[in-house]
Write a protein that holds these residues in place. Structure first.
Motif, PDB file in Angstrom:
ATOM      1  N   GLN A 241      23.391  15.561 -26.365  1.00 39.92           N
ATOM      2  CA  GLN A 241      23.903  16.882 -26.731  1.00 39.92           C
ATOM      3  C   GLN A 241      24.760  16.788 -27.984  1.00 39.92           C
ATOM      4  OE1 GLN A 241      26.155  16.977 -22.868  1.00 39.92           O
ATOM      5  NE2 GLN A 241      27.772  17.878 -24.119  1.00 39.92           N
ATOM      6  N   GLU A 336      19.279  18.028 -25.346  1.00 37.36           N
ATOM      7  CA  GLU A 336      17.910  17.521 -25.224  1.00 37.36           C
ATOM      8  C   GLU A 336      17.755  16.726 -23.940  1.00 37.36           C
ATOM      9  OE1 GLU A 336      15.575  15.718 -28.522  1.00 37.36           O
ATOM     10  OE2 GLU A 336      15.629  13.887 -27.287  1.00 37.36           O
ATOM     11  N   CYS A 337      16.691  17.001 -23.203  1.00 35.05           N
ATOM     12  CA  CYS A 337      16.316  16.221 -22.024  1.00 35.05           C
ATOM     13  C   CYS A 337      15.009  15.498 -22.333  1.00 35.05           C
ATOM     14  CB  CYS A 337      16.119  17.119 -20.798  1.00 35.05           C
ATOM     15  SG  CYS A 337      17.653  17.776 -20.105  1.00 35.05           S
ATOM     16  N   VAL A 366      14.686  27.830 -27.030  1.00 34.36           N
ATOM     17  CA  VAL A 366      13.988  26.749 -26.326  1.00 34.36           C
ATOM     18  C   VAL A 366      12.957  26.116 -27.258  1.00 34.36           C
ATOM     19  CG1 VAL A 366      12.519  26.140 -24.365  1.00 34.36           C
ATOM     20  CG2 VAL A 366      14.297  27.875 -24.094  1.00 34.36           C
ATOM     21  N   THR A 391      17.268  22.793 -25.962  1.00 34.15           N
ATOM     22  CA  THR A 391      17.748  24.181 -25.953  1.00 34.15           C
ATOM     23  C   THR A 391      18.955  24.313 -26.864  1.00 34.15           C
ATOM     24  OG1 THR A 391      19.098  23.761 -23.968  1.00 34.15           O
ATOM     25  CG2 THR A 391      16.903  24.716 -23.640  1.00 34.15           C
ATOM     26  N   SER A 399      23.628  27.131 -23.783  1.00 31.69           N
ATOM     27  CA  SER A 399      22.626  26.085 -23.963  1.00 31.69           C
ATOM     28  C   SER A 399      22.290  25.414 -22.633  1.00 31.69           C
ATOM     29  CB  SER A 399      23.138  25.050 -24.963  1.00 31.69           C
ATOM     30  OG  SER A 399      22.185  24.030 -25.178  1.00 31.69           O
ATOM     31  N   MET A 403      18.735  25.446 -20.630  1.00 36.51           N
ATOM     32  CA  MET A 403      18.058  24.205 -20.266  1.00 36.51           C
ATOM     33  C   MET A 403      17.650  24.216 -18.799  1.00 36.51           C
ATOM     34  SD  MET A 403      16.767  21.305 -21.028  1.00 36.51           S
ATOM     35  CE  MET A 403      17.380  20.846 -22.654  1.00 36.51           C
TER      36      MET A 403
END
Length: 497
Positions: A241, A336-337, A366, A391, A399, A403
Motif C-alpha cells: 500500500q 495492491e493484493c 479498481v 484499488t 481504498s 478492495m
C-alpha cells in the motif's frame, strides 16, 4: 529511438508492457514457451516467437534463444519485466554487446546492485545507513559464528546472490546457525550457481518500506514516494500500500534524499527500487536495490498519475526526466493484493490446472493486471502470481473498502487462491489501524482468524440454504392448499345457486 520492443517475459507483466507500448504506437514482440502457446501476451503482441519448452531454463531463462528472437524480429529494445532475466547482469551485458537497448540499468550497475556486499559498501560510503552485520563476506561457518556472537542473536544468514526471500534464514543460536549455514549455501548454489554468505542483525517488529526511484542518463534523480510492503510470508510480499501509515511528509523527504544518494552511489539509470527496513524506533536501514520494475508498481502509478513503463521507455531513449522532485505529489491511497494460485491451508502450496471460468472485478478505483481468461491454465512451471488487484481511493478507508468489494467480486474457478486470506487481513482491526510488521500473519494469528472466517461463512451459507428451503416448502404448501380450495368465481357461482 525505440520503435520495436521485445518483452522477455510472460503473464501479466508482459501484457502490462504491451499495453503501454500500444499507447505509444510501438511495435511489440512476444516470446513464449510450449506452455504459453495460447497465452494472452502472445495474442496481443504485434508478433511472437517460440523459444523452447515449458521449463524456464529452456525458454525464459535461455539467453541465446531470446537473443535469437530479438535479432530475427528486428527489435531494437528489450523489456525484461520482473523475474527471469530481469536482474541478470550477464544478460544485460549480452544486450549491450549486441547494441540492443536494455530497458533497465547498465550491466555494471546491475552487477553492483546484485552483489549485496559491494552494494552495502557503496551505501556506507554514500552515508546511507545499513543494517549492522558482517563488514564483508564470511569465509566459513566459524567466522559467521564470531560475527553473530559479536552483534548478538537473533541474526539473519543471507546469500549475496539471493533475492525475493530466497537464501535467507533467521537463526537464534550457534546450533541453528551451523545448520542454517549449509542450507543457505545449498539454496544459493541451486538457484544461482554460486554462493557467498553475509550475517546481519535481525531487527524485531520491523516494517518493510521501499521507495520507487528514477534516474535518467543525464544524472537527474528523484524518488516517487514509498510503498509499505510489510505484509509478507516467508519474505514474500502479499499486500502493498501507499502511502505508508508509518511515513509522514518529513520522513518521506528525509528518506527520499537517501534514495537519491543510493541511486547515485551505484550510478543507477532507469527505474528501480530502494528497499529499507524500518525499526520499531523509526530508524530506516537500507537493505538492497531491486534493479527492475517492481510487481507492486501499479500502486505508485495510481497515487502519482505516472505511467512507469512509459517513464522507463523515455529514459531508455535518453530523454531527461520530465519533472523535478518538487513537481511530484501524492494523490489518494492505493492498495495492491497479489492474487496467487496457492492453498493457504497446505502451507501455501501452489495450486495449478485449468481455469474454466473467471470473473475479473471492475468499477471506480479498481484495476486488475492479469493474464487470466476463461479456459486458460495456471501452469506448474512458473510463479503462482495470477493477478494484481489494485484499488485507489481518496482516503485509505475508501481504498480498503473498494478492495474488499473487489475481492468479493473476483471469481476464479479451478484453483485455490489467496483471496480468502486477503479478505481476513483487510478486515483485521490491526490492519485498519496501520499496525503492520513483517511478521503480521504470525503476530496477529491471521491464519487462525481465516479458519474462523471460513467456518462462519460456511455456516451463513448453510443457514441461508436452510432458510431458502423452508421458504420454498412453505410457498409450495400454500400453492397446493390454494389449488384444492374452490376459486372465488366457483364459490360465487355456488352462492347464486
Amino acid at each position: 529511438m525505440i520503435k520495436k520492443v521485445l518483452i522477455a517475459n510472460r503473464g501479466e507483466i508482459a501484457l502490462r508492457v504491451i499495453r503501454t507500448c500500444k499507447a505509444l504506437g510501438l511495435k511489440t514482440v512476444a516470446v513464449y514457451s510450449d506452455e504459453d502457446y495460447n497465452s494472452l501476451h502472445v495474442k496481443q503482441a504485434t508478433e511472437a516467437y517460440h523459444i523452447g519448452k515449458a521449463a524456464p531454463r529452456e525458454s525464459y531463462l535461455n539467453q541465446e534463444k531470446i537473443l535469437d528472437a530479438i535479432l530475427k524480429s528486428g527489435a531494437d529494445a528489450i523489456h525484461p519485466g520482473y523475474g527471469f532475466l530481469s536482474e541478470n547482469s550477464d544478460f544485460a551485458q549480452l544486450c549491450e554487446d549486441n547494441k540492443i537497448n536494455f530497458i533497465g540499468p547498465s550491466a555494471a550497475s546491475m552487477d553492483l546492485c546484485g552483489d549485496k556486499m559491494r552494494c552495502k559498501a557503496a551505501m556506507l560510503k554514500a552515508k546511507v545507513p545499513t543494517v549492522p552485520g558482517s563488514p564483508d563476506l564470511v569465509k566459513d561457518v566459524e567466522e559467521a559464528l564470531d560475527v553473530a556472537n559479536e552483534i548478538g542473536y537473533p541474526v539473519l544468514l543471507k546469500s549475496v546472490y539471493g533475492g525475493g526471500g530466497r537464501g535467507i534464514r533467521l537463526v537464534t543460536s550457534d546450533k541453528e546457525l551451523r545448520e542454517a549455514y549449509e542450507t543457505v549455501t545449498g539454496e544459493s548454489i541451486a538457484a544461482f550457481g554460486k554462493s557467498a554468505i553475509l550475517v546481519e542483525k535481525f531487527l524485531e517488529k520491523i516494517r518493510h518500506i521501499e521507495y520507487q526511484m528514477a534516474r535518467d542518463k543525464h544524472g537527474n534523480a528523484v524518488h516517487i514516494f514509498e510503498r509499505e510492503c510489510s505484509i509478507q510470508r516467508r519474505n514474500q510480499k502479499l499486500i502493498e500500500q501507499t502511502p505508508s501509515p508509518a511515513v509522514d511528509q518529513k520522513t518521506r523527504d528525509r528518506v527520499g534524499e537517501l534514495v537519491v544518494k543510493a541511486a547515485e552511489a551505484v550510478d543507477y539509470t532507469n527505474l528501480g527500487t530502494a528497499e529499507f527496513l524500518r525499526a520499531d524506533n523509526g530508524d530506516f536501514y537500507f537493505i538492497e536495490i531491486n534493479a527492475r520494475l517492481q510487481v507492486e508498481h501499479p500502486i505508485t502509478e495510481l497515487v502519482s498519475g505516472l505511467d512507469l513503463v512509459k517513464l522507463q521507455l523515455d529514459i531508455a531513449n535518453g530523454e531527461p526526466l520530465p519533472f523535478k522532485q518538487k513537481d511530484l505529489h501524492m494523490n489518494g491511497y492505493a492498495i495492491e493484493c497479489r492474487i496467487n494460485a496457492e492453498d493457504t491451508f497446505l502451507d501455501f502450496a501452489p495450486s495449478t490446472g485449468p481455469v474454466p471460468d473467471v470473473t475479473i472485478p471492475s468499477g471506480p478505483g479498481v484495476r486488475c493486471d492479469t493474464y487470466l481468461y476463461p479456459g486458460c491454465t495456471v501452469s506448474p512451471f512458473y510463479d503462482s502470481l495470477m493477478a494484481k488487484l489494485v484499488t485507489w481511493g481518496q482516503t485509505f478507508e475508501e481504498s480498503r473498502v473498494r478492495m474488499l468489494n473487489a475481492l468479493n467480486d473476483f471469481y476464479i474457478q479451478g484453483v485455490e487462491t489467496s483471496i480468502p486470506l486477503y479478505k481476513t487481513i483487510l478486515k483485521a482491526e490491526e490492519y485498519k489501524k496501520g499496525n503492520l510488521s513483517t511478521d503480521f500473519l504470525k503476530r496477529y494469528g491471521i491464519i487462525d482468524r481465516l479458519t474462523e472466517d471460513i467456518k462462519s461463512d460456511q455456516k451463513q451459507k448453510q443457514d441461508a440454504a436452510i432458510a431458502g428451503a423452508i421458504m420454498h416448502s412453505e410457498f409450495f404448501r400454500s400453492k397446493v392448499k390454494s389449488s384444492h380450495a374452490p376459486s372465488h368465481r366457483w364459490k360465487s357461482h355456488m352462492d347464486r345457486r
